[in-house]
Design a protein around this motif. Sequence first.
Motif, PDB file in Angstrom:
ATOM      1  N   ALA A 142      -1.322  -8.870   0.837  1.00  0.00           N
ATOM      2  CA  ALA A 142      -1.039  -7.590   1.157  1.00  0.00           C
ATOM      3  C   ALA A 142      -0.726  -7.255   2.620  1.00  0.00           C
ATOM      4  CB  ALA A 142      -2.667  -7.109   0.887  1.00  0.00           C
ATOM      5  N   PRO A 143       0.618  -6.949   2.589  1.00  0.00           N
ATOM      6  CA  PRO A 143       1.085  -6.870   4.142  1.00  0.00           C
ATOM      7  C   PRO A 143       1.040  -5.319   4.700  1.00  0.00           C
ATOM      8  CG  PRO A 143       2.805  -6.548   2.467  1.00  0.00           C
ATOM      9  CD  PRO A 143       1.427  -6.629   1.684  1.00  0.00           C
ATOM     10  N   SER A 144       1.081  -5.121   5.958  1.00  0.00           N
ATOM     11  CA  SER A 144       1.456  -4.142   6.691  1.00  0.00           C
ATOM     12  C   SER A 144       2.812  -4.060   6.876  1.00  0.00           C
ATOM     13  CB  SER A 144       0.722  -3.973   8.013  1.00  0.00           C
ATOM     14  OG  SER A 144      -0.695  -4.086   8.153  1.00  0.00           O
TER      15      SER A 144
ATOM     16  N   HIS B 115       0.826  -1.249  -0.037  1.00  0.00           N
ATOM     17  CA  HIS B 115       0.178  -0.079  -0.030  1.00  0.00           C
ATOM     18  C   HIS B 115       0.715   1.292  -0.044  1.00  0.00           C
ATOM     19  CE1 HIS B 115       0.833   1.372   4.227  1.00  0.00           C
ATOM     20  NE2 HIS B 115       0.762  -0.052   4.536  1.00  0.00           N
ATOM     21  N   GLY B 116       0.160   2.395  -0.409  1.00  0.00           N
ATOM     22  CA  GLY B 116       0.895   3.578  -0.237  1.00  0.00           C
ATOM     23  C   GLY B 116       0.597   4.355   1.067  1.00  0.00           C
ATOM     24  N   GLY B 117       1.020   5.608   0.827  1.00  0.00           N
ATOM     25  CA  GLY B 117       0.852   6.392   2.254  1.00  0.00           C
ATOM     26  C   GLY B 117       1.912   7.640   2.317  1.00  0.00           C
ATOM     27  N   GLY B 118       2.661   7.647   1.723  1.00  0.00           N
ATOM     28  CA  GLY B 118       3.916   8.742   1.674  1.00  0.00           C
ATOM     29  C   GLY B 118       4.824   8.105   2.942  1.00  0.00           C
ATOM     30  N   TRP B 119       4.924   6.909   3.002  1.00  0.00           N
ATOM     31  CA  TRP B 119       6.018   6.285   3.847  1.00  0.00           C
ATOM     32  C   TRP B 119       5.596   6.495   5.241  1.00  0.00           C
ATOM     33  CZ3 TRP B 119       7.341   9.472  -0.161  1.00  0.00           C
ATOM     34  CH2 TRP B 119       8.102   8.735  -1.135  1.00  0.00           C
ATOM     35  N   ASP B 120       4.520   7.298   5.646  1.00  0.00           N
ATOM     36  CA  ASP B 120       4.242   7.601   7.099  1.00  0.00           C
ATOM     37  C   ASP B 120       2.736   7.080   7.546  1.00  0.00           C
ATOM     38  OD1 ASP B 120       6.092   9.032   7.842  1.00  0.00           O
ATOM     39  OD2 ASP B 120       5.604  10.883   7.502  1.00  0.00           O
ATOM     40  N   TRP B 121       1.823   6.721   6.517  1.00  0.00           N
ATOM     41  CA  TRP B 121       0.420   6.431   6.749  1.00  0.00           C
ATOM     42  C   TRP B 121       0.251   5.356   5.870  1.00  0.00           C
ATOM     43  CZ3 TRP B 121       1.836  11.776   5.968  1.00  0.00           C
ATOM     44  CH2 TRP B 121       1.839  12.311   7.116  1.00  0.00           C
TER      45      TRP B 121
ATOM     46  N   TRP C  44      12.043   4.330   7.562  1.00  0.00           N
ATOM     47  CA  TRP C  44      13.062   3.595   6.652  1.00  0.00           C
ATOM     48  C   TRP C  44      14.323   3.448   7.498  1.00  0.00           C
ATOM     49  CZ3 TRP C  44      13.625   2.180   1.573  1.00  0.00           C
ATOM     50  CH2 TRP C  44      14.678   1.822   1.149  1.00  0.00           C
ATOM     51  N   PRO C  45      15.112   2.256   7.717  1.00  0.00           N
ATOM     52  CA  PRO C  45      14.949   1.270   6.408  1.00  0.00           C
ATOM     53  C   PRO C  45      13.939   0.027   7.311  1.00  0.00           C
ATOM     54  CG  PRO C  45      17.072   0.827   7.677  1.00  0.00           C
ATOM     55  CD  PRO C  45      16.539   2.320   8.491  1.00  0.00           C
ATOM     56  N   ALA C  46      13.266   0.194   8.264  1.00  0.00           N
ATOM     57  CA  ALA C  46      12.467  -0.801   8.809  1.00  0.00           C
ATOM     58  C   ALA C  46      11.462  -0.941   7.801  1.00  0.00           C
ATOM     59  CB  ALA C  46      11.833  -0.254   9.984  1.00  0.00           C
ATOM     60  N   SER C  47      10.944  -0.226   7.023  1.00  0.00           N
ATOM     61  CA  SER C  47       9.867  -0.470   6.116  1.00  0.00           C
ATOM     62  C   SER C  47      10.354  -1.191   5.016  1.00  0.00           C
ATOM     63  CB  SER C  47       9.209   0.720   5.473  1.00  0.00           C
ATOM     64  OG  SER C  47      10.277   1.529   5.094  1.00  0.00           O
ATOM     65  N   ARG C  48      11.740  -1.091   4.502  1.00  0.00           N
ATOM     66  CA  ARG C  48      12.294  -1.790   3.585  1.00  0.00           C
ATOM     67  C   ARG C  48      12.493  -3.190   3.945  1.00  0.00           C
ATOM     68  NH1 ARG C  48      18.352  -1.023   2.962  1.00  0.00           N
ATOM     69  NH2 ARG C  48      18.161  -1.811   4.936  1.00  0.00           N
TER      70      ARG C  48
ATOM     71  N   ALA D 210       4.456  -5.906  -6.097  1.00  0.00           N
ATOM     72  CA  ALA D 210       3.721  -4.647  -6.796  1.00  0.00           C
ATOM     73  C   ALA D 210       3.375  -3.607  -5.545  1.00  0.00           C
ATOM     74  CB  ALA D 210       2.285  -5.251  -6.970  1.00  0.00           C
ATOM     75  N   GLY D 211       3.149  -2.355  -6.052  1.00  0.00           N
ATOM     76  CA  GLY D 211       2.959  -1.204  -4.927  1.00  0.00           C
ATOM     77  C   GLY D 211       2.504  -0.037  -5.550  1.00  0.00           C
ATOM     78  N   HIS D 212       1.702   0.740  -4.788  1.00  0.00           N
ATOM     79  CA  HIS D 212       1.139   2.182  -5.262  1.00  0.00           C
ATOM     80  C   HIS D 212       1.862   3.105  -4.449  1.00  0.00           C
ATOM     81  CE1 HIS D 212      -2.035   5.121  -4.550  1.00  0.00           C
ATOM     82  NE2 HIS D 212      -1.478   5.367  -5.762  1.00  0.00           N
ATOM     83  N   SER D 213       2.224   4.137  -4.959  1.00  0.00           N
ATOM     84  CA  SER D 213       2.941   5.361  -4.509  1.00  0.00           C
ATOM     85  C   SER D 213       4.039   4.974  -3.599  1.00  0.00           C
ATOM     86  CB  SER D 213       1.772   6.090  -3.715  1.00  0.00           C
ATOM     87  OG  SER D 213       2.066   7.341  -3.220  1.00  0.00           O
ATOM     88  N   ALA D 214       4.107   5.365  -2.240  1.00  0.00           N
ATOM     89  CA  ALA D 214       5.312   5.069  -1.370  1.00  0.00           C
ATOM     90  C   ALA D 214       5.623   3.404  -1.612  1.00  0.00           C
ATOM     91  CB  ALA D 214       5.028   5.348  -0.076  1.00  0.00           C
ATOM     92  N   GLY D 215       4.436   2.682  -1.672  1.00  0.00           N
ATOM     93  CA  GLY D 215       4.523   1.091  -1.960  1.00  0.00           C
ATOM     94  C   GLY D 215       5.341   0.989  -3.037  1.00  0.00           C
TER      95      GLY D 215
END
Length: 265
Positions: free
Chosen positions: A154-156, A125-131, A167-171, A205-210
């Motif tokens: 679809a992960p959180s 999912h997207g959300g500007g890396w913050d949401w 970042w880099p925890a999201s990665r 796959a990913g949208h925006s920040a995703g």
Amino acid sequence: MKLLFLTTSITLVTLIISINQVHGLADPVTAQSSAVGLPFKVGGAELRPQDLPDFLHPYHTKSLELTESTLSNRALTCARAVRYGPEEHQLLDVWAASFPGDDEAPTSAGRGAARPAVPVVVFLHGGGWDWGYREWVGFCARNVCRDGQAVMVAPSYAIGRGASQAWPASRDDVTDVLRWVSDADNDGETTVASRGGDPSKMILAGHSAGGHLAACVGLDRELLEGAGLDPDVVRALFLISCPLGIRAEDFFSSLSKWKWLWKVV
């Protein structure tokens, strides 16, 4: 590995356009607003409220509405909140087409009738890396999993919530998801393999920040190898409306990210 830039669904394009139309109504740095009045429940499950910026409100509301509808679609099944790691946020949903026998008790060979091996689409999912929520992309399963052509995961992942740098925890969360999908020991009834997913045919796959996170992981062979993964584990990328060619220091510091992001949109 093939790099694919594909056209997204009409629904997602419509959502993106509707959000872009409200950009500029308020400064994103100061447009934090209360979560009161926004929906934070999907399919009977409560979501942890986030203090979303105003410009994300319509996208959030419409995405949850569409995912709610998708959860009631009898042509699909969804294993919700499957754990892929020890952290509280490390959960994912596994979407697949319904097959005869899905209501039967699982066996060592899987659930009900035999399923053909199909690609696995890991959708960020997207959300500007913050949401953001994994439920923001749940509705995409209607097309991704249609007629049993793929399984969608679809992960959180770690997000900053406007207060910290994820970042880099999201990665690293994304690499954990890839490891979970490709782990041969994941043979329970709610895992990818039991729903027909073939880990050797994985699409990130990913949208925006995703989409940015998908590219950062899928194109970094050294990162994948260091995480104990086959550097060719990702067979293709499906990137939707995302920034590419930027470095962490370009936008993961204080307000510089929002100033840059707002100029782009």
